[in-house]
Every structure is written in C-alpha cells, then in structure tokens.
Design a protein around this motif. Structure first.
Motif, PDB file in Angstrom:
ATOM      1  N   VAL A   1       0.892  -1.198   0.126  1.00 37.97           N
ATOM      2  CA  VAL A   1      -0.016  -0.204  -0.049  1.00 37.97           C
ATOM      3  C   VAL A   1       1.032   1.130  -0.080  1.00 37.97           C
ATOM      4  O   VAL A   1       1.808   1.398   0.819  1.00 37.97           O
ATOM      5  N   CYS A   2       0.716   2.003  -1.138  1.00 38.84           N
ATOM      6  CA  CYS A   2       1.401   3.247  -1.039  1.00 38.84           C
ATOM      7  C   CYS A   2       0.762   4.604  -0.758  1.00 38.84           C
ATOM      8  O   CYS A   2      -0.506   4.610  -1.457  1.00 38.84           O
ATOM      9  N   TYR A   3       1.359   5.332  -0.018  1.00 36.78           N
ATOM     10  CA  TYR A   3       0.612   6.551   0.592  1.00 36.78           C
ATOM     11  C   TYR A   3       1.288   7.588   0.043  1.00 36.78           C
ATOM     12  O   TYR A   3       2.409   7.952   0.057  1.00 36.78           O
ATOM     13  N   PHE A   4       0.390   8.675  -0.619  1.00 33.93           N
ATOM     14  CA  PHE A   4       0.682   9.934  -1.237  1.00 33.93           C
ATOM     15  C   PHE A   4      -0.179  10.885  -0.253  1.00 33.93           C
ATOM     16  O   PHE A   4      -1.336  10.551   0.098  1.00 33.93           O
ATOM     17  N   SER A   5       0.408  12.031  -0.208  1.00 32.09           N
ATOM     18  CA  SER A   5      -0.032  13.251   0.092  1.00 32.09           C
ATOM     19  C   SER A   5      -1.169  13.728  -0.673  1.00 32.09           C
ATOM     20  O   SER A   5      -1.321  13.105  -1.912  1.00 32.09           O
ATOM     21  N   TYR A   6      -2.198  14.412  -0.261  1.00 32.02           N
ATOM     22  CA  TYR A   6      -3.330  14.920  -1.570  1.00 32.02           C
ATOM     23  C   TYR A   6      -2.895  15.480  -2.540  1.00 32.02           C
ATOM     24  O   TYR A   6      -3.165  15.447  -3.854  1.00 32.02           O
TER      25      TYR A   6
ATOM     26  N   PRO B   1       8.573  23.896  -3.546  1.00 28.15           N
ATOM     27  CA  PRO B   1       7.877  23.503  -4.695  1.00 28.15           C
ATOM     28  C   PRO B   1       8.149  23.687  -6.376  1.00 28.15           C
ATOM     29  O   PRO B   1       8.580  24.966  -6.540  1.00 28.15           O
ATOM     30  N   PRO B   2       7.427  23.103  -7.166  1.00 30.96           N
ATOM     31  CA  PRO B   2       7.684  23.472  -8.341  1.00 30.96           C
ATOM     32  C   PRO B   2       6.853  24.834  -8.968  1.00 30.96           C
ATOM     33  O   PRO B   2       5.934  24.831  -8.266  1.00 30.96           O
ATOM     34  N   ARG B   3       7.543  25.552  -9.769  1.00 28.33           N
ATOM     35  CA  ARG B   3       7.226  27.037  -9.865  1.00 28.33           C
ATOM     36  C   ARG B   3       6.214  27.254 -11.196  1.00 28.33           C
ATOM     37  O   ARG B   3       5.939  28.410 -11.751  1.00 28.33           O
ATOM     38  N   ASP B   4       6.552  26.052 -12.136  1.00 33.46           N
ATOM     39  CA  ASP B   4       5.577  26.061 -13.306  1.00 33.46           C
ATOM     40  C   ASP B   4       4.985  24.966 -13.566  1.00 33.46           C
ATOM     41  O   ASP B   4       5.249  23.853 -13.050  1.00 33.46           O
ATOM     42  N   PRO B   5       3.815  24.760 -14.804  1.00 31.22           N
ATOM     43  CA  PRO B   5       3.243  23.771 -14.690  1.00 31.22           C
ATOM     44  C   PRO B   5       4.160  22.389 -15.334  1.00 31.22           C
ATOM     45  O   PRO B   5       4.025  21.230 -14.941  1.00 31.22           O
ATOM     46  N   ILE B   6       5.320  22.889 -16.008  1.00 31.02           N
ATOM     47  CA  ILE B   6       5.941  21.704 -16.860  1.00 31.02           C
ATOM     48  C   ILE B   6       6.927  20.941 -15.386  1.00 31.02           C
ATOM     49  O   ILE B   6       6.992  19.720 -15.363  1.00 31.02           O
ATOM     50  N   ASN B   7       7.488  22.084 -14.650  1.00 27.84           N
ATOM     51  CA  ASN B   7       8.226  21.274 -13.408  1.00 27.84           C
ATOM     52  C   ASN B   7       7.339  20.611 -12.329  1.00 27.84           C
ATOM     53  O   ASN B   7       7.733  19.768 -11.888  1.00 27.84           O
ATOM     54  N   ALA B   8       5.783  21.072 -12.536  1.00 23.57           N
ATOM     55  CA  ALA B   8       5.201  20.341 -11.462  1.00 23.57           C
ATOM     56  C   ALA B   8       4.757  18.927 -12.025  1.00 23.57           C
ATOM     57  O   ALA B   8       4.594  18.196 -11.257  1.00 23.57           O
ATOM     58  N   LEU B   9       4.686  18.671 -13.438  1.00 27.25           N
ATOM     59  CA  LEU B   9       4.386  17.526 -13.983  1.00 27.25           C
ATOM     60  C   LEU B   9       5.561  16.684 -13.854  1.00 27.25           C
ATOM     61  O   LEU B   9       5.481  15.398 -13.592  1.00 27.25           O
ATOM     62  N   LEU B  10       6.810  17.218 -14.187  1.00 28.43           N
ATOM     63  CA  LEU B  10       8.255  16.485 -14.019  1.00 28.43           C
ATOM     64  C   LEU B  10       8.436  15.782 -12.497  1.00 28.43           C
ATOM     65  O   LEU B  10       8.330  14.806 -12.591  1.00 28.43           O
ATOM     66  N   SER B  11       7.837  16.659 -11.495  1.00 34.87           N
ATOM     67  CA  SER B  11       8.118  16.197 -10.169  1.00 34.87           C
ATOM     68  C   SER B  11       6.909  15.110  -9.831  1.00 34.87           C
ATOM     69  O   SER B  11       7.361  14.174  -9.327  1.00 34.87           O
ATOM     70  N   TYR B  12       5.838  15.447 -10.374  1.00 37.84           N
ATOM     71  CA  TYR B  12       4.959  14.094 -10.174  1.00 37.84           C
ATOM     72  C   TYR B  12       5.400  13.081 -10.935  1.00 37.84           C
ATOM     73  O   TYR B  12       5.263  11.941 -10.235  1.00 37.84           O
ATOM     74  N   ALA B  13       5.873  12.989 -11.969  1.00 39.08           N
ATOM     75  CA  ALA B  13       6.196  12.032 -12.809  1.00 39.08           C
ATOM     76  C   ALA B  13       7.527  11.074 -11.940  1.00 39.08           C
ATOM     77  O   ALA B  13       7.430  10.075 -12.024  1.00 39.08           O
ATOM     78  N   TYR B  14       8.631  11.891 -11.726  1.00 37.07           N
ATOM     79  CA  TYR B  14       9.608  11.271 -11.022  1.00 37.07           C
ATOM     80  C   TYR B  14       9.116  10.639  -9.444  1.00 37.07           C
ATOM     81  O   TYR B  14       9.458   9.816  -9.049  1.00 37.07           O
ATOM     82  N   SER B  15       7.810  11.112  -8.878  1.00 37.14           N
ATOM     83  CA  SER B  15       7.565  10.658  -7.729  1.00 37.14           C
ATOM     84  C   SER B  15       7.025   9.185  -7.856  1.00 37.14           C
ATOM     85  O   SER B  15       7.149   8.286  -7.182  1.00 37.14           O
TER      86      SER B  15
END
Length: 544
Positions: free
Chosen positions: A273-278, A399-413
């Motif tokens: 079971v993997c737990y993620f924040s909201y 935190p990521p400061r633009d949409p592409i960085n937000a997507l990259l961080s989420y994908a790496y997570s």
C-alpha cells in the motif's frame, strides 16, 4: 523439497534458501487438486497396533532424525500389516518404464524411509496422477533408496554452500516453471556467455504483468474487503470492486480509510500500500513481511561498502541516463541542435571513465543543465509556449514554480514509487544505493535505478500529456508562486503514466519485447544477478 531439488537444483535454492515463490496456472491447479488431501483427517496408529481393516489418514506430518527428513504425506493407506503412502500429482502419468517421474519417486521413497524409521512396514508407495486419474505403484528398492539418500546429502550441501546453482541451459523444463521470471535462466546464461553482447533469446516471461496498480484519490472514501474483492465505498455505498488477484499495489492519495481486514489481506498477499499526500507527494508504504532473500541484501551491503564496485555501477547509471536523455532529445526535437547532441555525448563518455563519485555528480549536473535548457523546445502545445506562467526555463522543485516542473516532479514521484515497490518485491533494501549515498529517508537504490528511466518514462509521460493536450491550464492550481495539479489533472496524468508503463519496448540486450513495468522488474533482478556474481556487469537499459 527433495522433489524440487531432483527436478532442478536452482529451483530448490530459490524456493528453499532464498524464499522466492510465484504462483502460476500449474501451481494453482495443483493446489486445487490437492484440496481434499491437504485437510488433516484420520490418525496414524502405532506400528504394532494397526487395525484389522484398511483405513486412511490424510495430510500426515512425520519426520525422522535418523534420515534427516521431514514430510507431509498426502494420504496414508493403513493396512493390517503395513502402511502405503500415496502422493497426489496434478499431471498425467508419464510413459516411462518406472511409471513415474524421478522427482516423484524420490519424494515417495523419502516418505517410505521415514515410515520405516518409525517401525512401520512400508515396501511400496503409490503416486496418483490426477491428470490421467491413474495410480502407479513404486517399489521401495535398494537402488531407489541409495539414489534418494545421495540426493538428500547433495541437497544439504547445496543449501549450506551459500552459492546459487547455475541455471539450466535451453531446458524444456523452464517455460512452465513458476519461478522462471525470478530465475531468468536464458537471460543469465546469455549475459554470462556472450559477455554483454546480447543476442536472440527465448522470452519465457509474460510481456506484461497481469496485476496492475489501483489508484484511489477521491477524498472521504473507504477501502474494505469482501471475499476476494477489494471494495471502495462512500457512506456505505459501493463505488467499485476490484479482484485482489488483479492488484499489484494500492496507491491512496490523502484521506482514504482502509479497514484492518483489507490491510491484513493485502499484507498476506504481499500487495504493498503506497501512501501519497493529497498533492501527490509519495511519503510512505505498507507491506507484509520483509522479503526472505537475505543473501541478496548481504551482497548489496557488501558492494555498497566497496567504493570501487559502487563507482562501477554509478558510472553505468549516469552514462546510461545521459545517453538516454540525448536519444530522447533527438527523437522529440523537430531540428535537434548538433552542439547540444555533441555535448551530451561528450559528458556521457566522460561519465564512463571518471575516478570519483564527486566528479560523476558534477558531470551528471552539467548534463542535466544542458538537457533541461532545451526541454522547452520539445513542447509543441501553444499554451505552454505563449503563456508566461507556463514557459519552462529551468528545472525547479519543492515546490515547482511552473506547470512543466509540476508535471516532472509528479512523474518522478510515481517512478520512484514503482521502483521502491519493485526493489522490495525482488528482495533489495531500497535505502542503500551505489551512486546515491545513504541519507535519512532517501530511497537511494530506487533513485539509482531511476536514472536510466527518467527521460524514457517520466519525461516522456510529461511531454505526451502536454503535446496531446491531455493536461491543460484548467488542470493546474497556482498558489503563492507554486504550481500543482488538481484532482482531475492527477487522474488524467495517472492514465498517461500507466499507458506508458504498459507500452511494449524491445530490451536492448535481450532482444525481446516487454512492457516498461516489466522492464523495471527485469532490471532489478539483473542487478541482483550481477551482485550474486552470475553475470559480469549490470546490463543497462539503453534505448537506441
């Protein structure tokens, strides 16, 4: 285990010494056909008090210190003068002079020896082949006894030897073995004999995994268990039911309740079971008992403590990452810049020959700077090119400061989570790496293996989501200079990520096609083969 040892030394070692096991259609069918004799029933009287009529006892556990054997006998037919062990097998009776396969006869002989040591007269046993519904009698003769005891001695020596036996070569036994995906017989032989040159290879493992991750991000729902189903409810109303056998991992985001019954069943089946924040930050996991393969972890710790060996692996990880970044850039840029391509090539070549991990870190950082300086040029979606708040300038996070960085961080997570789960399933300690050094809370080995897959999985998912307009401006939340995906955006992105993980790709060394999700497991197992000394180096996943 005498049966497995007689069939294949390596199968025995994997199951008995390293604690590996995997179900297959054959093992499940065998368990089904054993269901009657697996229930304990009836008693075994003393050898001098046998009943005048024939009676039966089922699932009898018995051992012998003299012979150093222990057995659970499927069925015992107790006659007035002797006892007869009956062993159930799921297959059909072979067309052999002996009437039975050697592993089956050896197993039966071991049972007979234990019974004889307890004073019973036991001069033959019976094997019942459920596939053909036939019984065959096996006499307990001197030749079979000698063979059984010799195999027992060899088994003990192998178990205590601490070295896994070599895989079978091009054997017809392998395709139906349930552990073929763990054993990797053809892959190990090929990589050992061909010295990493690769070549044609039998694909003995399925291209895709049957079980897949289940993601739950709807807040306020609860997860429970009903029979063999996992149920997802809101205020008592069932929203969805998923068969437990179809789940490889359960990923929950934010405030999701899981019942004790469901958690216990997931642990029993080794479904993490993997737990993620909201917001999608991967912060923990829950799993059943730790993998039993302590041998692998001992070797992992030993190599991690050796600077030279660790650096060898680190060079492979970084070199492959830079080369995959270069390929990814060339494939996705409408007119790739020669200077950028040449610089990435130069840095990847330097990474192969560095003498210290500090220099390697510097090279990786320099390559990342070059690669991400061109990443915005790979974007085709007009929205991400014209809107100032969407333009990607450089890599930033937390935190990521633009949409592409937000997507990259989420994908790496997500990729980090999948490698954590994979490494745990294979038997590694994901917190001890060879390139990323130990630090509190850092899954160093997962980050090591991530390197070669960052561009071809995570970056690829981000680019696909953007260029296909799967993720648009409405899917982002902008707050206090940081950017994150909203719930609908995460749902869409997860679908894109899973689509990528399910994509078939040809393995650059082994030559057959499997999904990216299967590739992660295969690479982790090949790393284990390298640490065990079965192959000469770790075969990197280098795309062409």
């Amino acid at each position: 285990m005498l049966n497995e040892f007689t069939y294949c030394r390596r199968l025995f070692y994997l199951e008995w010494v390293q604690g590996e096991f995997a179900e297959s259609a054959d093992t499940l069918e065998g368990r089904f056909k054993h269901r009657r004799v697996d229930r304990e029933r009836g008693d075994l009287p003393d050898h001098d008090d046998l009943p005048p009529e024939i009676v039966q006892a089922r699932s009898v556990l018995i051992s012998s210190e003299k012979y150093r054997l222990i057995a659970r006998i499927d069925l015992l037919e107790i006659e007035p003068e002797r006892v007869v062990p009956v062993d159930y097998k799921r297959g059909s009776m072979p067309d052999l002079p002996e009437g039975a396969w050697e592993p089956d006869r050896v197993q039966l002989c071991a049972q007979a020896l234990i019974l004889q040591d307890h004073g019973y007269r036991c001069d033959h046993g019976i094997i019942y082949y459920a596939g053909s519904k036939k019984r065959t009698m096996v006499p307990i003769e001197d030749e079979l006894i000698e063979r059984t005891l010799a195999l027992r001695d060899e088994l003990i020596e192998t178990a205590l030897g601490g070295s896994i036996p070599e895989p079978l070569k091009d054997s017809p036994k392998c395709p139906r073995c349930s552990l073929v995906g763990i054993c990797l017989p053809d892959e190990t032989n090929l990589l050992f004999e061909k010295d990493m040159k690769g070549g044609e290879n039998r694909r003995l493992i399925p291209a895709r995994q049957d079980a897949l991750p289940v993601y739950i991000q709807e807040q306020g729902v609860s997860v429970g268990k009903k029979g063999d189903l996992l149920t997802i409810r809101r205020k008592g109303k069932i929203l969805k039911e998923v068969r437990l056998m179809d789940i490889s991992q359960l990923c929950v985001f934010g405030n999701i309740q899981i019942s004790t019954q469901a958690l216990r069943e997931l642990n029993t089946r080794n479904i993490p079971v993997c737990y993620f924040s909201y917001g999608g930050w991967f912060y923990g996991y829950n799993t059943g008992m730790t993998h039993k393969n302590i041998e692998l972890r001992i070797r992992q710790f030993r190599v991690a403590a050796n600077q030279e060996q660790s650096l060898d692996l680190a060079r492979i990880f970084v070199n492959t990452k830079i080369r995959n970044c270069r390929t990814f850039y060339r494939r996705n840029h409408p007119s790739p810049d020669k200077k950028t391509v040449d610089e990435l090539y130069r840095l990847s070549t330097r990474a192969r020959h560095v003498k210290s991990s500090d220099i390697l870190l510097g090279i990786e950082g320099a390559a990342a700077k070059v690669y991400f300086s061109k990443f915005a040029e790979l974007v085709k979606a007009e929205e991400y090119k014209k809107d100032v708040s969407f333009i990607f300038k450089t890599r930033n996070r937390r935190p990521p400061r633009d949409p592409i960085n937000a997507l990259l961080s989420y994908a790496y997570s997500l990729l980090n989570k999948d490698l954590m789960v994979t490494l745990l399933a294979v038997g590694f300690d994901p917190y001890l790496g060879f390139y990323h050094r130990p630090r509190y809370g850092r899954p160093a080995l997962a980050l090591d293996l991530m390197e070669e897959f960052r561009p071809i999985i995570a970056d690829s998912v981000v680019l696909t989501a953007i260029n296909n307009n799967e993720i648009t401006r409405e899917n982002f939340i902008f707050r206090a200079g940081s950017v994150a995906l909203d719930g609908e955006g995460r749902k869409k992105f997860l679908a894109t990520y899973e689509r990528r993980m399910d994509t078939l790709v040809t393995h650059p060394v082994l030559g057959y096609s499997i999904s990216y999700r299967r590739v992660l497991e295969l690479q982790a197992r090949l790393l284990g083969r390298y640490l065990n000394g079965e192959i000469k180096t770790y075969p990197a996943f280098l795309v062409r």
